[in-house]
Design a protein around this motif. Structure first.
Motif, PDB file in Angstrom:
ATOM      1  N   PRO A  69     -24.625 -33.444  15.410  1.00 52.45           N
ATOM      2  CA  PRO A  69     -26.077 -33.494  15.624  1.00 52.45           C
ATOM      3  C   PRO A  69     -26.488 -33.242  17.064  1.00 52.45           C
ATOM      4  O   PRO A  69     -27.505 -32.591  17.331  1.00 52.45           O
ATOM      5  N   GLY A  70     -25.690 -33.735  18.007  1.00 49.40           N
ATOM      6  CA  GLY A  70     -26.031 -33.586  19.417  1.00 49.40           C
ATOM      7  C   GLY A  70     -25.925 -32.169  19.943  1.00 49.40           C
ATOM      8  O   GLY A  70     -26.411 -31.867  21.039  1.00 49.40           O
ATOM      9  N   SER A  71     -25.317 -31.286  19.170  1.00 55.39           N
ATOM     10  CA  SER A  71     -25.163 -29.900  19.623  1.00 55.39           C
ATOM     11  C   SER A  71     -26.490 -29.160  19.671  1.00 55.39           C
ATOM     12  O   SER A  71     -26.557 -28.029  20.161  1.00 55.39           O
ATOM     13  N   GLY A  93     -36.106 -28.713  18.744  1.00 56.16           N
ATOM     14  CA  GLY A  93     -34.905 -28.966  17.958  1.00 56.16           C
ATOM     15  C   GLY A  93     -34.462 -30.415  18.052  1.00 56.16           C
ATOM     16  O   GLY A  93     -34.027 -31.015  17.061  1.00 56.16           O
ATOM     17  N   SER A  94     -34.581 -31.002  19.237  1.00 54.97           N
ATOM     18  CA  SER A  94     -34.205 -32.404  19.423  1.00 54.97           C
ATOM     19  C   SER A  94     -35.134 -33.324  18.644  1.00 54.97           C
ATOM     20  O   SER A  94     -34.689 -34.316  18.054  1.00 54.97           O
ATOM     21  N   ILE A  95     -36.420 -33.004  18.637  1.00 53.04           N
ATOM     22  CA  ILE A  95     -37.371 -33.813  17.872  1.00 53.04           C
ATOM     23  C   ILE A  95     -37.034 -33.753  16.382  1.00 53.04           C
ATOM     24  O   ILE A  95     -37.008 -34.779  15.689  1.00 53.04           O
ATOM     25  N   ASP A  96     -36.761 -32.553  15.893  1.00 52.22           N
ATOM     26  CA  ASP A  96     -36.401 -32.410  14.477  1.00 52.22           C
ATOM     27  C   ASP A  96     -35.143 -33.211  14.153  1.00 52.22           C
ATOM     28  O   ASP A  96     -35.077 -33.894  13.121  1.00 52.22           O
ATOM     29  N   MET A  97     -34.143 -33.118  15.006  1.00 52.62           N
ATOM     30  CA  MET A  97     -32.893 -33.838  14.760  1.00 52.62           C
ATOM     31  C   MET A  97     -33.111 -35.352  14.809  1.00 52.62           C
ATOM     32  O   MET A  97     -32.643 -36.097  13.937  1.00 52.62           O
ATOM     33  N   GLN A  98     -33.842 -35.813  15.807  1.00 48.84           N
ATOM     34  CA  GLN A  98     -33.988 -37.259  15.997  1.00 48.84           C
ATOM     35  C   GLN A  98     -34.902 -37.920  14.968  1.00 48.84           C
ATOM     36  O   GLN A  98     -34.870 -39.142  14.811  1.00 48.84           O
ATOM     37  N   THR A  99     -35.704 -37.140  14.283  1.00 47.24           N
ATOM     38  CA  THR A  99     -36.572 -37.691  13.243  1.00 47.24           C
ATOM     39  C   THR A  99     -36.055 -37.380  11.842  1.00 47.24           C
ATOM     40  O   THR A  99     -36.709 -37.707  10.860  1.00 47.24           O
ATOM     41  N   ASP A 100     -34.883 -36.781  11.748  1.00 49.89           N
ATOM     42  CA  ASP A 100     -34.273 -36.451  10.462  1.00 49.89           C
ATOM     43  C   ASP A 100     -33.885 -37.752   9.742  1.00 49.89           C
ATOM     44  O   ASP A 100     -33.104 -38.547  10.271  1.00 49.89           O
ATOM     45  N   PRO A 101     -34.423 -37.999   8.554  1.00 51.27           N
ATOM     46  CA  PRO A 101     -34.134 -39.263   7.861  1.00 51.27           C
ATOM     47  C   PRO A 101     -32.726 -39.362   7.283  1.00 51.27           C
ATOM     48  O   PRO A 101     -32.355 -40.418   6.763  1.00 51.27           O
ATOM     49  N   GLY A 172     -36.855 -39.453  26.574  1.00 49.78           N
ATOM     50  CA  GLY A 172     -37.881 -40.341  26.051  1.00 49.78           C
ATOM     51  C   GLY A 172     -38.179 -40.159  24.576  1.00 49.78           C
ATOM     52  O   GLY A 172     -38.796 -41.038  23.961  1.00 49.78           O
ATOM     53  N   ILE A 173     -37.744 -39.037  24.009  1.00 56.41           N
ATOM     54  CA  ILE A 173     -37.981 -38.816  22.580  1.00 56.41           C
ATOM     55  C   ILE A 173     -37.427 -39.975  21.758  1.00 56.41           C
ATOM     56  O   ILE A 173     -38.063 -40.449  20.810  1.00 56.41           O
ATOM     57  N   SER A 174     -36.255 -40.459  22.112  1.00 60.52           N
ATOM     58  CA  SER A 174     -35.613 -41.527  21.341  1.00 60.52           C
ATOM     59  C   SER A 174     -36.472 -42.779  21.276  1.00 60.52           C
ATOM     60  O   SER A 174     -36.630 -43.384  20.208  1.00 60.52           O
ATOM     61  N   THR A 175     -37.012 -43.192  22.410  1.00 63.87           N
ATOM     62  CA  THR A 175     -37.844 -44.385  22.436  1.00 63.87           C
ATOM     63  C   THR A 175     -39.088 -44.192  21.587  1.00 63.87           C
ATOM     64  O   THR A 175     -39.493 -45.075  20.814  1.00 63.87           O
ATOM     65  N   GLN A 176     -39.709 -43.025  21.712  1.00 66.46           N
ATOM     66  CA  GLN A 176     -40.911 -42.739  20.937  1.00 66.46           C
ATOM     67  C   GLN A 176     -40.606 -42.754  19.438  1.00 66.46           C
ATOM     68  O   GLN A 176     -41.367 -43.318  18.637  1.00 66.46           O
ATOM     69  N   GLY A 180     -41.846 -45.398  16.237  1.00 68.55           N
ATOM     70  CA  GLY A 180     -42.616 -44.918  15.103  1.00 68.55           C
ATOM     71  C   GLY A 180     -43.585 -43.793  15.383  1.00 68.55           C
ATOM     72  O   GLY A 180     -44.419 -43.459  14.533  1.00 68.55           O
ATOM     73  N   VAL A 181     -43.500 -43.168  16.570  1.00 69.05           N
ATOM     74  CA  VAL A 181     -44.361 -42.025  16.853  1.00 69.05           C
ATOM     75  C   VAL A 181     -43.962 -40.889  15.916  1.00 69.05           C
ATOM     76  O   VAL A 181     -42.788 -40.528  15.850  1.00 69.05           O
ATOM     77  N   PRO A 182     -44.917 -40.312  15.185  1.00 71.87           N
ATOM     78  CA  PRO A 182     -44.571 -39.276  14.204  1.00 71.87           C
ATOM     79  C   PRO A 182     -44.114 -37.981  14.858  1.00 71.87           C
ATOM     80  O   PRO A 182     -44.504 -37.658  15.983  1.00 71.87           O
ATOM     81  N   ALA A 183     -43.298 -37.236  14.126  1.00 67.95           N
ATOM     82  CA  ALA A 183     -42.734 -35.995  14.647  1.00 67.95           C
ATOM     83  C   ALA A 183     -43.823 -35.021  15.070  1.00 67.95           C
ATOM     84  O   ALA A 183     -43.703 -34.347  16.095  1.00 67.95           O
ATOM     85  N   ARG A 184     -44.890 -34.918  14.284  1.00 72.12           N
ATOM     86  CA  ARG A 184     -45.949 -33.953  14.613  1.00 72.12           C
ATOM     87  C   ARG A 184     -46.564 -34.249  15.981  1.00 72.12           C
ATOM     88  O   ARG A 184     -46.926 -33.328  16.718  1.00 72.12           O
TER      89      ARG A 184
END
Length: 210
Positions: A69-71, A93-101, A172-176, A180-184
């Motif tokens: 995933p980190g790639s 891409g990082s946002i998509d990966m980090q919010t992937d359920p 900071g994406i991880s904290t957000q 619960g900050v939504p991907a959009r």
């Protein structure tokens, strides 16, 4: 081969996947050896024989994450892309990966081993994830530097400032996400940030006129 000369009787990739998910979800400190044994299906002897220690297993799990995933961050090294395009793919891409359920939310590197437990010496663990963060930062800086050299960005662009801005957002994406900050909303924020790279050159961070 195991230390005793016998072939291992477990699938190392499956064990690393299980350990990665556990460390990713709970962090290094909160993950116990008992939980790791249960998740991987390994006995204490097998776990220590294969990975040496909990720290050794964490190091291998981080490597497994970076190759998996980190790639998503590797796109920043694509020299066929402008810095702006590479950074856009990196952030979105990082946002998509980090919010992937399908797996734990956030980024294992950003979340799993950043705080030192009182009385514990886990400097090696922190160094593993710090090294990856340093790599990402250096790659972002290299992309921006290439664009300065090619004229895509102004010659007086403050490379360190722009790198810190981009890397800080990435971390900071991880904290957000965990808050619960939504991907959009995160994608919209990334586009706003990227707008700084699209702005006229006079607006790029750099020395200000007297």
């Amino acid at each position: 081969m195991s230390p005793a000369g016998r072939p291992r009787t477990f699938d190392e990739e499956l064990a690393l996947e299980a350990a990665m998910l556990l460390f990713w979800r709970q962090g290094y400190e909160a993950t116990s050896l008992a939980q790791l044994r249960e998740a991987t299906g390994l006995s204490s002897a097998s776990l220590y024989g294969a990975f040496g220690s909990k720290e050794g297993l964490f190091t291998r799990a981080v490597e497994h994450y970076i190759a998996g995933p980190g790639s998503v961050t590797d796109v920043i090294t694509d020299e066929a892309l402008s810095a702006r395009e590479a950074i856009a793919r990196l952030l979105h891409g990082s946002i998509d990966m980090q919010t992937d359920p399908s797996h734990p939310r956030g980024c294992l590197v950003a979340l799993s081993a950043t705080v030192e437990a009182h009385g514990a010496d886990h400097s090696g663990v922190r160094e593993v994830v710090a090294a990856r963060r340093a790599t990402d930062r250096a790659r972002i800086a290299a992309a921006i530097t290439r664009d300065v050299a090619s004229g895509e960005l102004a010659q007086d662009t403050d490379v360190d400032a722009v790198t810190t801005m981009i890397h800080g957002f990435l971390l900071g994406i991880s904290t957000q996400v965990c808050d619960g900050v939504p991907a959009r909303q995160l994608h919209s924020a990334a586009d706003t940030l990227l707008g700084h790279l699209d702005a006229p050159r006079r607006h790029m961070p750099g020395p200000q006129p007297a």
